[in-house]
Design an enzyme around this catalytic site. Structure first.
Site, short mmCIF file in Angstrom:
data_model
loop_
_atom_site.label_atom_id
_atom_site.label_comp_id
_atom_site.label_asym_id
_atom_site.label_seq_id
_atom_site.Cartn_x
_atom_site.Cartn_y
_atom_site.Cartn_z
N ASP A 53 1.51 4.85 0.09
CA ASP A 53 1.06 6.22 0.64
C ASP A 53 2.36 7.17 0.14
OD1 ASP A 53 -1.23 5.74 2.23
OD2 ASP A 53 0.53 4.64 3.54
N HIS B 67 0.95 -1.37 0.06
CA HIS B 67 0.03 -0.06 -0.06
C HIS B 67 0.79 1.14 0.17
CE1 HIS B 67 -3.09 2.82 0.50
NE2 HIS B 67 -2.71 3.09 1.66
N HIS C 199 -5.10 10.21 0.20
CA HIS C 199 -6.00 10.24 1.51
C HIS C 199 -4.99 10.73 2.59
CE1 HIS C 199 -4.63 6.17 0.97
NE2 HIS C 199 -4.21 6.26 2.03
N ASP D 58 -7.76 2.20 1.65
CA ASP D 58 -7.73 2.93 2.89
C ASP D 58 -8.30 4.20 2.90
OD1 ASP D 58 -6.70 3.30 5.58
OD2 ASP D 58 -4.74 3.89 4.81
#
Length: 909
Positions: free
Chosen positions: A14, A12, A349, A124
């Site tokens: 980010d 994931h 996000h 997420d």
């Protein structure tokens, strides 16, 4: 029958979060290098999921362009899986169109490398938009994989079908329009198969625990384990780890899988008892502490910058570019894609939510500036192209007339006060000196004159001589051309400017009538501290609160505009008021009230509150933060020391306005606190409505019975509204994405203006002094009364026009191919909201998009002379079936809550 364990390798990613972008970028290069090395040498490593976002490819190949062929090779082989998004956004804090452009650009970018993943991936997101299934279905995606929003209950506590709940990690998810996808919830998060042991003594307890936990929620014999986590490096020895797993657990089949195969297997074996969850997924059936909704108020300044940039792109630049294309200008697809990508790099996000370290948000502000500057340049070019094609010869009979164009790029006919600066005299900066040129221009005697429309009618206006100013032109075929110009500022009532069109006006020397904008005589002055127009009457009280009378129905709203201040000992994710703290408010605090402006066209009052609030939290908060005391257990309080908080509020009521404009400014010198503006409605309703992604979402005023968080803040895009059958009140705004419907007996709408905190939160200790938001702050709101629930769409239209900037351009007296007033899209549909007016890159057609803001069928009516060129489309702008017309009119039925996209060829007449 054996159960199948599907292991999906992923990370994931980010893009920026607890480190700056470039530090994360460095880790991405290392990860991708090792991943390609593994794919080269290990055929047992079947595939790797690139987190559903194509920006990973951009970021990697920016540094490693020589490896593009290898990347494309593994994507075509299906071993690297990319798309369908450009980035993994926060769905509630990015606009409706930004969510679609994310999907559209993600698909287009992914297709340049190879196959596009058709997985609706939301691992997420801090809650999920209710219209996601409809958007996904329109993009050819029949599934959604998500990590938040629904609370699974498991076999031992099966509840059957219930809102926001599912007995399994598999369910159906349905949009308000009825679109449905298969939903997969990461009930054990997206790291439940990370770092799989190779050695049997470690692997045995690992698998016993992991399998037991995933079986707790699975409805089928297909169990999902996600081999990765946030920024997780690739597990290089996965093949060996899976061999060990197979030796230890012969009753299971271990498959190095991918989402396509896993979801297809679930479909084939899913029971008929799968629940259906409907609409927004916001974790409402929880205790309320883990929704992360307060990211909507972390670093409000970035939300405001984002709103401004989105509005410029969607509501000004793209419509103006369509208009310019119709007169021969080239639609700037490449520049708009670059601009959208620049803006969307702020939409992940952890970025737009304001829950990262300070370095991340500093870089975001630079990206916002880049997007804004590109938009301003593109809008100017398009407006000039259109203005140059408009016939202004109607002004030729007026001496020294200076025409100008007022563009309305909203979807509705619009009136309002606008200002434009005109150059009445101009001299090039060559000989003599600039100072002498300026002096010569200053000495020219010019009357203030008048303003007329294209029919020669005088228009109410204020005219101000600004003196001499420097300017320059940048011709396409010559060197820059500097000059000095004598400038006037014109403020006028632009009345009934057509939707997606323009009107023309001109300054003339002759004074047709006294300016209606001049201050009215004392005999006609209103009662002190009141404002009045055709629709509203405002009465300001001594403490700065005000009453609003809706003249349409006689409804009066009282005690509006109270400021509330409380402590915040939480973090960027979660608001937490100190235990037993009593909120401070300005109710009863005498305010300084001054009328700044009063005319037949506009009245402005300024209300100044001089307040003292606690300087911050006490020393206990820093100790609790450093030792990671859970937010619910913190005991810190606010200090007794105070700092001044001076709040200046401007109330503006324009002639003909249906809403009261509110501008708030202050210098924040306090830490660890929250500032809100309160609007008691005294309306009787158990539900309210909030502007969300392609819908006006209905939400309960009361949270669920299991909700324990004292706060019940929620997201909104552009407005919040509550109504009875005959009366309603909406609060629209620019970039204030957090509100709360207070359970105070008055159904008060509380809008968060500021939240100051000092730490990131989540999994570690990351100080964020920038999140205290010290210094100058501002907010802009619009208070809109309306005639009850049947007229709620009025609030949606007023909010949309609030977000749509006026565009003005000076033009010569000239002939041209366009008339003095024109619209590029003549449509009607009372409760439909237009969100896009742009060009398709492949065909050059114009794309227009609406959504039905109600749960009742509506009809879109289009006046179309060239009706044969109209067709249905979707969010990927694909050409679908054609539309037929009768007598030049196209009527399109629109289902409840439907998102409708149409395509057509532009013509000017």
């Amino acid at each position: 029958m054996k159960k199948n364990i599907h292991i999906i390798s992923h990370t994931h990613w980010d893009r920026e979060w607890y480190m700056s972008y470039e530090k994360h970028h460095l880790k991405l290069i290392r990860l991708m290098d090792s991943l390609l090395e593994l794919l080269d040498r290990d055929p047992e490593f079947k595939s790797f999921h690139l987190d559903g976002q194509t920006i990973i490819m951009d970021d990697y190949l920016q540094v490693r362009p020589e490896l593009r062929d290898k990347v494309e090779h593994y994507i075509r082989e299906g071993r690297l899986i990319q798309g369908p998004w450009y980035i993994l956004q926060d769905e509630f804090l990015t606009s409706s169109e930004a969510n679609v452009r994310n999907l559209l650009i993600g698909h287009r970018d992914a297709a340049t490398y190879g196959p596009v993943s058709k997985i609706g991936y939301f691992p997420d997101s801090f809650g999920n938009m209710g219209q996601a299934p409809q958007l996904l279905q329109q993009a050819g995606i029949d599934n959604a994989v998500f990590g938040r929003g629904v609370k699974p209950t498991g076999f031992n506590n099966s509840v059957g079908e219930a809102a926001y709940e599912s007995p399994f990690s598999e369910m159906y998810w349905e949009s308000p329009d009825g679109s449905r996808v298969l939903g997969i919830l990461f009930a054990n998060w997206y790291h439940n198969g990370m770092e799989i042991p190779v050695e049997p003594e470690e692997a045995a307890p690992y698998w016993e625990s992991r399998i037991r936990k995933v079986e707790q929620y699975a409805s089928t014999p297909h169990l999902l384990l996600m081999n990765g986590c946030d920024h997780q490096p690739v597990q290089m020895d996965l093949a060996a780890a899976l061999r060990t797993a197979r030796d230890l657990n012969t009753e299971y089949d271990f498959i190095h899988s991918n989402f396509n195969d896993y979801i297809e297997s679930v479909r084939e074996t899913a029971p008929d008892t799968l629940a259906t969850v409907r609409g927004e997924l916001r974790s409402q059936q929880t205790d309320g502490w883990g929704t992360l909704v307060n990211t909507a108020s972390a670093r409000v300044y970035i939300k405001q910058a984002n709103q401004h940039c989105q509005a410029l792109l969607e509501k000004a630049v793209e419509p103006l570019a369509v208009m310019a294309q119709s007169v021969g200008a080239r639609y700037p697809h490449h520049l708009l894609t670059y601009n959208w990508k620049t803006l969307m790099q702020n939409h992940p996000h952890d970025s737009i939510c304001g829950c990262s370290v300070d370095e991340v948000h500093d870089e975001m502000m630079a990206r916002f500036a880049k997007s804004r500057h590109m938009s301003e340049g593109l809008a100017e070019e398009s407006a000039m192209a259109v203005a140059g094609a408009i016939d202004t010869s109607a002004f030729a009979n007026e001496e020294d007339a200076v025409p100008f164009v007022v563009f309305n790029t909203s979807g509705w006919k619009r009136s309002g006060l606008v200002s434009v600066e005109l150059e009445l005299l101009r001299e090039a900066l060559y000989e003599p000196s600039p100072a002498e040129i300026a002096k010569r221009l200053e000495t020219v005697r010019l009357p203030l004159g008048s303003v007329i429309d294209a029919s020669g009618n005088a228009v109410d206006a204020s005219i101000e001589d600004l003196g001499v100013r420097f300017g320059y032109d940048l011709p396409e075929n010559r060197f820059r051309q500097p000059y000095m110009a004598r400038c006037f500022r014109i403020t006028l009532v632009a009345k009934d400017i057509p939707a997606l069109g323009y009107g023309t006006f001109a300054w003339i020397k002759k004074e047709r009538q006294p300016s209606a904008y001049a201050t009215v005589s004392a005999a006609s002055e209103p009662t002190a501290n009141t404002m009045d127009n055709e629709h509203l009457k405002i009465m300001i009280q001594e403490d700065g609160t005000f009453e609003l009378l809706d003249k349409e129905n006689g409804k009066v709203y009282r005690d509006l505009g109270i400021f509330e201040n409380v402590g915040d000992i939480g973090n960027e994710y979660i608001f937490r008021q100190p235990q037993n703290e009593i909120p401070l408010t300005t109710k009863g605090l005498r305010a300084d009230i001054v009328r700044l402006e009063h005319s037949s066209l506009r009245t402005v009052y300024e209300i100044v509150h001089r307040w003292a609030i606690p300087a911050g939290a006490d020393d206990l908060l820093s100790r609790e933060t450093a030792t990671m005391v859970p937010i619910q257990e913190r005991q810190a309080q606010r200090t007794a020391a105070t700092v001044p908080l001076v709040i200046a509020t401007k109330l503006t009521l324009d002639k003909g306005a249906k809403g009261l404009s509110i501008q708030v400014s202050y210098n924040n010198q306090a830490r660890d606190h929250r500032l809100r503006m309160l609007f008691p409605t005294d309306l009787t309703s158990e539900v309210h409505h909030a502007d969300s992604i392609y819908e006006t979402a209905m939400r309960d005023n009361e949270p669920s019975a299991i909700w324990s968080n004292p706060s019940n803040c929620q997201h909104n895009q552009a407005f919040v509204a509550i109504d009875e059958p005959e009366a309603g009140l909406a609060v629209a705004h620019k970039g204030l994405n957090e509100y709360e419907l207070l359970r105070d007996g008055r159904n008060t709408i509380a809008m968060t203006l500021l939240r100051s905190v000092g730490e990131l939160g989540d999994w570690g200790v990351f100080p964020t002094p920038g999140a205290q938001c010290l210094g100058e702050q501002s907010a802009e709101l619009l208070l809109i009364p309306y005639a009850g629930g049947k007229n709620r769409h009025v609030a949606a239209i007023e909010a949309a026009t609030l977000h749509t900037p006026w565009t003005m351009r000076q033009v010569a007296v000239q002939t041209g191919q366009l008339p003095a007033g024109h619209s590029w899209l003549n449509w009607s549909g009372e409760k439909l909201v237009l969100t896009a007016f742009k060009a398709n890159e492949e065909r050059g057609d114009t794309i227009a998009r609406w959504y039905n803001s109600t749960l009742q069928p509506q009809t879109l009516v289009i006046q179309a002379a060239d009706a044969g060129d109209w067709y249905r489309s979707n969010v990927l702008e694909e050409r679908l079936e054609g539309l037929d017309a009768a007598d030049g009119i196209i009527m399109v039925p629109v289902k409840p809550a439907e998102i409708l996209t149409l395509g057509f060829k532009v013509s000017t007449k």
